[in-house]
Design a protein around this motif. Structure first.
Motif, short mmCIF file in Angstrom:
data_model
loop_
_atom_site.label_atom_id
_atom_site.label_comp_id
_atom_site.label_asym_id
_atom_site.label_seq_id
_atom_site.Cartn_x
_atom_site.Cartn_y
_atom_site.Cartn_z
N SER A 175 1.86 -12.46 -3.45
CA SER A 175 1.70 -11.01 -3.50
C SER A 175 2.83 -10.37 -4.30
CB SER A 175 1.65 -10.43 -2.08
OG SER A 175 2.83 -10.73 -1.36
N GLN A 200 5.85 -9.48 1.25
CA GLN A 200 6.78 -10.49 1.74
C GLN A 200 6.49 -11.89 1.21
OE1 GLN A 200 9.39 -9.57 3.92
NE2 GLN A 200 8.69 -7.48 3.53
N HIS A 201 5.27 -12.14 0.77
CA HIS A 201 4.87 -13.49 0.39
C HIS A 201 4.90 -13.67 -1.13
CE1 HIS A 201 3.77 -14.20 4.53
NE2 HIS A 201 3.03 -13.09 4.53
#
Length: 400
Positions: free
Chosen positions: A106, A102-103
């Protein structure tokens, strides 16, 4: 008409292993839509900024390019079908896991992994096609291969577009599952064959495929000529959409129609066109394919009506149908024994350079100057290619 009857009769006699490969390619391409929808997924689903999404998209392309420089040695050493099976499984797992992240950092790192894995798929597939093609029908084999790719691409993004209305992550899962299914088809189809238990004819050290550019003058000519026309061609996936919407005020539906025209022409015309051109020298196909692509994009300088755009799309599609089977055939014929994977990787890397630098430079020209300046630039890039291909030395043997 005799040549058409003979060629189509010969296609029916292509070995069964060739059709196993084509089936796997088609199944894989049916779900191969995650890359197309990556920017939309990142901006609309994960709410990344446009710049963040662009970084993720760009790093995937750069990773594919860098993998291509090293990946050829892996293909030559371990065999193309074994590489394809492993690549598809790893890529499938990567894409199934992709929505779990989600980030930004990442996702950015996962895009690097994704690009490094998938960057090996196309050179491995093209290498295998060249090895399976019957003698004298190399160009036709590549044309059938491209037909499977385009049939899949005519269906896959449409399915993905429907899924996007309900769940963006489902696109990545569909893509991953189609990768794994294609890998299963290849493994089952080839598990008892010598292709799966490939033994290289030469000793291979891990090295950059780029070294062959230093050793092979014809390869340098070819790559030098190919990159500018690739930069021109891949404007159709980026800046053309902006030109149609911003400058001509045409709808996105009309832009989608151009892809329908392109795909229908390829599905119905590319094979008979290349059958008719079997007697052409490789250099002639490279020149005229590049000519029609250049003419199609340079013509946008003068276009302002919808029928102008459709006609020019048909023009550059003719160039695509001539050029890309010829490039794959040329590089196959040029490669030394046991080094075809390395040469295909260099070819794939040059395509990725066109995919990356073409839209990047095109976008800068369009933003800093105008769309008309971009189409004039496309004409200049295309002229560079035409000059190189016109004076490029002939192959020592004929590419067919």
């Amino acid at each position: 008409m005799t040549i058409f009857r003979q060629t189509y009769a010969q296609i029916k006699l292509f070995p069964s292993v060739f059709w196993i490969l084509i089936t796997a390619v088609f199944i894989n391409q049916l779900g191969n839509a995650a890359f197309v929808f990556l920017v939309l997924y990142l901006t609309k689903h994960l709410h990344f900024s446009v710049m963040q999404a662009t970084y993720c998209f760009a790093i995937s392309g750069v990773s594919m390019f860098l993998t291509g420089l090293l990946g050829g040695t892996l293909i030559d050493r371990f065999g193309s079908v074994r590489m394809m099976v492993n690549i598809l499984i790893l890529n499938g797992i990567t894409l199934i896991c992709f929505p779990l992240l989600q980030h930004f950092y990442s996702v950015f790192m996962m895009c690097i992994v994704w690009g490094c894995i998938f960057g090996l798929y196309r050179p491995a597939g093209q290498t295998f096609v060249s090895l399976l093609a019957p003698l004298g029908f190399l160009k036709i084999a590549f044309t059938v291969y491209r037909l499977a790719l385009n049939l899949g691409m005519s269906i896959g993004p449409a399915i993905a577009g429907y899924l996007a209305l309900h769940s963006f992550p489902a696109i990545f899962r569909m893509n991953g599952l189609s990768n794994i299914l294609a890998a299963i088809i290849l493994f089952v189809g080839f598990k008892n064959s010598s292709w799966m238990n490939y033994t290289p004819t030469l000793e291979h050290q891990f090295e950059f495929s780029l070294k062959w550019l230093k050793r092979d003058a014809l390869l340098r000519w070819f790559i030098l000529g190919l990159i500018p026309t690739q930069m021109v061609f891949f404007q159709h996936e980026t800046t053309l959409a902006v030109f149609l919407a911003r400058d001509l005020h045409f709808s996105s539906g009309f832009y989608g129609l151009l892809f329908t025209v392109n795909t229908l022409m390829i599905v119905f015309l590319e094979l008979p066109l290349n059958v008719a051109m079997l007697s052409w020298r490789a250099r002639n196909s490279l020149f005229w394919g590049s000519f029609f692509i250049t003419l199609g994009f340079l013509g946008f300088y003068f276009a302002y009506l919808k029928w102008h755009i459709i006609l020019l799309t048909m023009c550059w599609t003719i160039g695509e149908m001539i050029l890309f089977p010829a490039t794959s055939t040329y590089i196959s014929d040029l490669s030394p024994e046991g080094r075809r994977g390395s040469y295909m990787s260099i070819y794939s890397a040059s395509s990725n350079m066109g995919i990356f630098f073409g839209p990047l430079v095109g976008g800068i020209i369009m933003e800093q100057f105008s769309s008309h300046a971009l189409w004039l630039s496309c004409g200049l890039w295309g002229m560079m290619t035409l000059m190189i291909f016109a004076y490029m030395p002939m192959l020592p043997r004929k590419a067919v």
